[in-house]
Motif scaffolding. Structure first.
Motif, mmCIF file in Angstrom:
data_model
loop_
_atom_site.group_PDB
_atom_site.id
_atom_site.type_symbol
_atom_site.label_atom_id
_atom_site.label_comp_id
_atom_site.label_asym_id
_atom_site.label_seq_id
_atom_site.Cartn_x
_atom_site.Cartn_y
_atom_site.Cartn_z
ATOM 1 N N GLN A 15 23.032 19.593 -11.461
ATOM 2 C CA GLN A 15 23.305 20.254 -10.670
ATOM 3 C C GLN A 15 23.389 18.910 -9.145
ATOM 4 O O GLN A 15 23.490 19.750 -8.413
ATOM 5 C CB GLN A 15 22.822 21.473 -10.183
ATOM 6 C CG GLN A 15 24.208 22.893 -11.314
ATOM 7 C CD GLN A 15 22.828 24.340 -10.686
ATOM 8 O OE1 GLN A 15 23.580 24.709 -9.233
ATOM 9 N NE2 GLN A 15 22.274 24.509 -11.400
ATOM 10 N N GLU A 16 22.492 18.053 -9.398
ATOM 11 C CA GLU A 16 22.310 17.547 -8.382
ATOM 12 C C GLU A 16 23.436 17.247 -7.551
ATOM 13 O O GLU A 16 24.379 16.625 -7.946
ATOM 14 C CB GLU A 16 21.956 16.431 -9.700
ATOM 15 C CG GLU A 16 20.403 15.568 -9.981
ATOM 16 C CD GLU A 16 20.797 16.272 -11.429
ATOM 17 O OE1 GLU A 16 19.949 16.087 -12.209
ATOM 18 O OE2 GLU A 16 21.871 16.887 -11.789
ATOM 19 N N ALA A 17 23.039 16.715 -5.926
ATOM 20 C CA ALA A 17 23.909 16.334 -5.204
ATOM 21 C C ALA A 17 23.196 16.802 -3.979
ATOM 22 O O ALA A 17 22.043 16.555 -3.465
ATOM 23 C CB ALA A 17 24.723 18.038 -5.252
ATOM 24 N N LYS A 52 28.591 8.132 -7.503
ATOM 25 C CA LYS A 52 28.945 7.980 -8.928
ATOM 26 C C LYS A 52 27.838 6.235 -8.746
ATOM 27 O O LYS A 52 27.910 5.768 -7.809
ATOM 28 C CB LYS A 52 30.759 7.491 -9.196
ATOM 29 C CG LYS A 52 31.453 8.316 -9.175
ATOM 30 C CD LYS A 52 32.356 8.424 -9.590
ATOM 31 C CE LYS A 52 33.648 9.574 -9.755
ATOM 32 N NZ LYS A 52 34.530 9.301 -9.444
ATOM 33 N N VAL A 98 32.820 8.372 -5.071
ATOM 34 C CA VAL A 98 31.446 9.986 -4.933
ATOM 35 C C VAL A 98 32.901 10.786 -5.701
ATOM 36 O O VAL A 98 33.948 11.036 -5.062
ATOM 37 C CB VAL A 98 31.336 10.640 -3.613
ATOM 38 C CG1 VAL A 98 29.990 9.157 -2.861
ATOM 39 C CG2 VAL A 98 32.333 10.822 -2.389
ATOM 40 N N TYR A 129 18.970 16.592 -0.500
ATOM 41 C CA TYR A 129 19.414 16.648 -1.555
ATOM 42 C C TYR A 129 19.258 18.240 -2.678
ATOM 43 O O TYR A 129 18.293 19.382 -2.040
ATOM 44 C CB TYR A 129 18.100 16.265 -2.209
ATOM 45 C CG TYR A 129 18.380 14.359 -1.933
ATOM 46 C CD1 TYR A 129 19.756 13.497 -2.236
ATOM 47 C CD2 TYR A 129 17.180 14.032 -2.064
ATOM 48 C CE1 TYR A 129 18.709 12.179 -1.774
ATOM 49 C CE2 TYR A 129 17.110 12.540 -1.550
ATOM 50 C CZ TYR A 129 18.195 11.907 -1.459
ATOM 51 O OH TYR A 129 18.046 10.550 -1.347
ATOM 52 N N GLU A 130 20.227 18.297 -3.709
ATOM 53 C CA GLU A 130 20.323 19.511 -4.694
ATOM 54 C C GLU A 130 19.739 19.039 -6.277
ATOM 55 O O GLU A 130 20.527 17.360 -6.382
ATOM 56 C CB GLU A 130 21.549 20.421 -5.246
ATOM 57 C CG GLU A 130 21.379 21.303 -5.692
ATOM 58 C CD GLU A 130 20.236 22.203 -6.053
ATOM 59 O OE1 GLU A 130 19.582 22.522 -6.202
ATOM 60 O OE2 GLU A 130 20.461 22.919 -4.863
ATOM 61 N N ASN A 132 25.945 8.175 -10.909
ATOM 62 C CA ASN A 132 25.489 9.483 -11.494
ATOM 63 C C ASN A 132 24.267 9.245 -10.201
ATOM 64 O O ASN A 132 24.163 8.483 -9.449
ATOM 65 C CB ASN A 132 25.228 9.494 -12.690
ATOM 66 C CG ASN A 132 23.735 8.252 -12.559
ATOM 67 O OD1 ASN A 132 22.957 8.512 -12.539
ATOM 68 N ND2 ASN A 132 23.971 7.551 -13.863
ATOM 69 N N PHE A 133 23.959 10.693 -9.791
ATOM 70 C CA PHE A 133 23.479 11.036 -8.823
ATOM 71 C C PHE A 133 22.079 10.527 -8.306
ATOM 72 O O PHE A 133 22.019 9.883 -7.339
ATOM 73 C CB PHE A 133 22.382 12.428 -9.148
ATOM 74 C CG PHE A 133 22.131 12.969 -7.749
ATOM 75 C CD1 PHE A 133 22.404 13.003 -6.810
ATOM 76 C CD2 PHE A 133 20.057 13.091 -7.973
ATOM 77 C CE1 PHE A 133 21.500 13.522 -5.744
ATOM 78 C CE2 PHE A 133 19.390 13.233 -7.027
ATOM 79 C CZ PHE A 133 20.149 13.471 -5.693
ATOM 80 N N TRP A 184 28.192 16.257 -1.879
ATOM 81 C CA TRP A 184 29.023 15.342 -3.738
ATOM 82 C C TRP A 184 28.152 15.219 -3.950
ATOM 83 O O TRP A 184 27.067 15.259 -4.189
ATOM 84 C CB TRP A 184 29.960 14.525 -2.629
ATOM 85 C CG TRP A 184 29.605 13.210 -1.714
ATOM 86 C CD1 TRP A 184 28.930 12.587 -2.095
ATOM 87 C CD2 TRP A 184 29.781 13.094 -0.357
ATOM 88 N NE1 TRP A 184 27.795 11.784 -1.292
ATOM 89 C CE2 TRP A 184 28.979 11.790 0.189
ATOM 90 C CE3 TRP A 184 30.056 13.113 0.165
ATOM 91 C CZ2 TRP A 184 28.580 11.776 1.001
ATOM 92 C CZ3 TRP A 184 30.211 12.921 2.105
ATOM 93 C CH2 TRP A 184 29.857 11.257 1.757
ATOM 94 N N THR A 185 28.892 14.574 -5.287
ATOM 95 C CA THR A 185 27.502 13.533 -6.225
ATOM 96 C C THR A 185 27.960 12.523 -6.299
ATOM 97 O O THR A 185 29.099 11.732 -6.773
ATOM 98 C CB THR A 185 27.630 14.121 -7.884
ATOM 99 O OG1 THR A 185 27.538 15.728 -7.462
ATOM 100 C CG2 THR A 185 27.361 13.339 -8.590
#
Length: 474
Positions: free
Chosen positions: A341-343, A429, A407, A335-336, A431-432, A426-427
């Motif tokens: 910036q979550e992804a 939907k 995504v 994870y980020e 949302n993260f 990718w992020t």
């Protein structure tokens, strides 16, 4: 490259004898105009073929029987030009074993108020016919697709085109054959599944082979064949020698070339269109196939690691749907979590599909802690950006379930000089946080197939055709 045989779709137009021969002649004429217009639009991936008018139960039943046994026919598009009594459609529709699209349109775009009379009304009563025909399809539980709108509009033609890709994939799914080289990764739960039920419900054949069967084919590959393929690599990819001597690096890459040739021959001989490997079962192999697998995926073969045959089959299926564009096997890695910036970083130990590459791939040789073999070669690149869908097939013991998440993929901007594998970002939907939470709560797997060409609606259309429970996160 794995290719699909030529396919076509039959256009069956509903009417009845009640309105007289002159009216039927006009129906036939209008139907031909629509057929020619759809084919000439350039938007449909497969041709539409107009058949005789569906004016009786005998005609409809005969047409549907012919659809079933003619392999080149991938499905049926129906249009109710006039009112067409639905009892005529029951037997033929019950017999139909291929996808069905009900095109709810009419020949004219607008109502001609200055000239409209009852003759026009009787001839152009698609709205009337659509309800009658739609009722019987619903009662027969056909799971058919309904597209509503004027046939010349670009958006309507695009919906037809999208459905055609799914219909072709539905038919091709019955011919998907997965070769398993070794078994599933030990102690892993989500990659298990009922292979018999998969063949009954989806049409997939899954066969096991000991790794020695593959090694025998690889060992038969000649040095001249390897050298020829290596020249292809030189033309297609950048070479990154890293800390290796050029001769050592080349020797490791040629191992993958030999594996690629052997794998392809094995799959072609058995008519397999998907396969799996497992780093826990490499007896007799110098390296875990990496570059070799990536290049086969680029050709259209379905793949998944660690013996995950379900994902390999779904990969092949979605590649057919997307005509092998921007679609491939994937795995959630890390994870980020920086706020805003979550992804999710998507990758695999090596086998990331180069059809997702945004830049020119380079060949890298790097150690692999799993498998206890030579340092394998692989293609390294960054993934593309775009809107897409990610799919997971899971077996809950009582039934199969399909999980779909929309995504947003993006190209990474930070360099990763020490990462020796391809990366896709990718992020999910909506949302993260909610996307990941729903995925986990629904039991979604860590092996997936992502496509930046397909839509959620297309995947759901296929799932309905095979009576597959579907959960959509979007």
């Amino acid at each position: 490259m794995l290719v699909i045989d030529k396919k076509e779709f039959w256009f069956v137009v509903g009417s009845q004898h009640l309105y007289g021969e002159a009216a039927l002649a006009q129906v036939k004429k209008d139907a031909q105009v629509i057929t020619d217009g759809l084919n000439d639009s350039g938007r449909l991936p497969y041709p539409v073929v107009l058949k005789e008018l569906a004016v009786s139960a005998d005609v409809i039943t005969r047409l549907m029987k012919e659809v079933n046994y003619q392999d080149e026919v991938a499905g049926v598009i129906t249009w109710m030009h006039t009112f067409s009594p639905a009892k005529m459609w029951i037997q033929g529709t019950k017999l139909l074993q291929k996808p069905l699209l009900h095109l709810a349109t009419q020949f004219n775009e607008t109502i001609p108020w200055e000239t409209i009379d009852m003759d026009f009304m009787n001839l152009n009563q698609s709205a009337h016919g659509d309800r009658e025909y739609g009722f019987i399809n619903a009662r027969l539980n056909k799971h058919n697709k309904v597209v509503v709108g004027y046939w010349q509009h670009e958006a309507i033609q695009q919906q037809i085109a999208d459905w055609m890709d799914i219909a072709v994939a539905f038919n091709e799914s019955l011919a998907i054959k997965v070769a398993r080289f070794g078994d599933n990764m030990r102690q892993v739960a989500v990659t298990e599944g009922d292979k018999v039920e998969a063949q009954i419900q989806f049409g997939w054949t899954v066969d096991y082979f000991g790794i020695g069967d593959l090694v025998q084919e690889i060992d038969a590959v000649t040095d001249d064949e390897v050298d020829s393929l290596f020249k292809t690599y030189e033309n297609l990819y950048d070479f990154d020698f890293g800390t290796y001597e050029a001769a050592t690096w080349t020797a490791h890459v040629k191992v993958q070339a030999k594996q690629e040739i052997g794998l392809r021959r094995f799959l072609e001989k058995g008519q397999y269109t998907a396969f799996t490997t497992n780093f826990e079962d490499l007896y007799g192999m110098a390296q875990l196939p990496g570059l070799a697998v990536q290049r086969l995926m680029a050709e259209g073969y379905g793949f998944a690691g660690e013996g995950d045959w379900k994902t390999a089959a779904i990969d092949r299926l979605m590649k057919i749907m997307a005509r092998n564009q921007n679609t491939g096997f994937m795995e959630d890695y890390t994870y980020e979590l920086a706020e805003g910036q979550e992804a999710i970083l998507q990758s695999h130990m090596m086998e990331v599909d180069p059809s997702l590459a945004s830049n020119k791939p380079k060949i890298v040789v790097s150690p692999l802690s799993m498998g206890n073999r030579q340092d394998p070669a692989r293609l390294v690149f960054d993934g593309k950006s775009g809107q897409g869908v990610v799919v997971s097939m899971i077996d809950f013991g009582t039934h199969y379930k399909l999980l779909i998440n929309e995504v947003t993929a993006f190209e990474p901007t930070d360099p990763a000089p020490h990462l020796p594998v391809a990366r896709v970002m990718w992020t999910p939907k909506p949302n993260f946080h909610d996307g990941i939470k729903q995925w986990i709560e629904s039991g979604g797997g860590h092996h997936t197939v992502v496509s930046l060409n397909l839509t959620c609606d297309q995947i759901e259309t296929w799932a309905k055709l095979v009576n597959l429970e579907t959960i959509v996160i979007k």
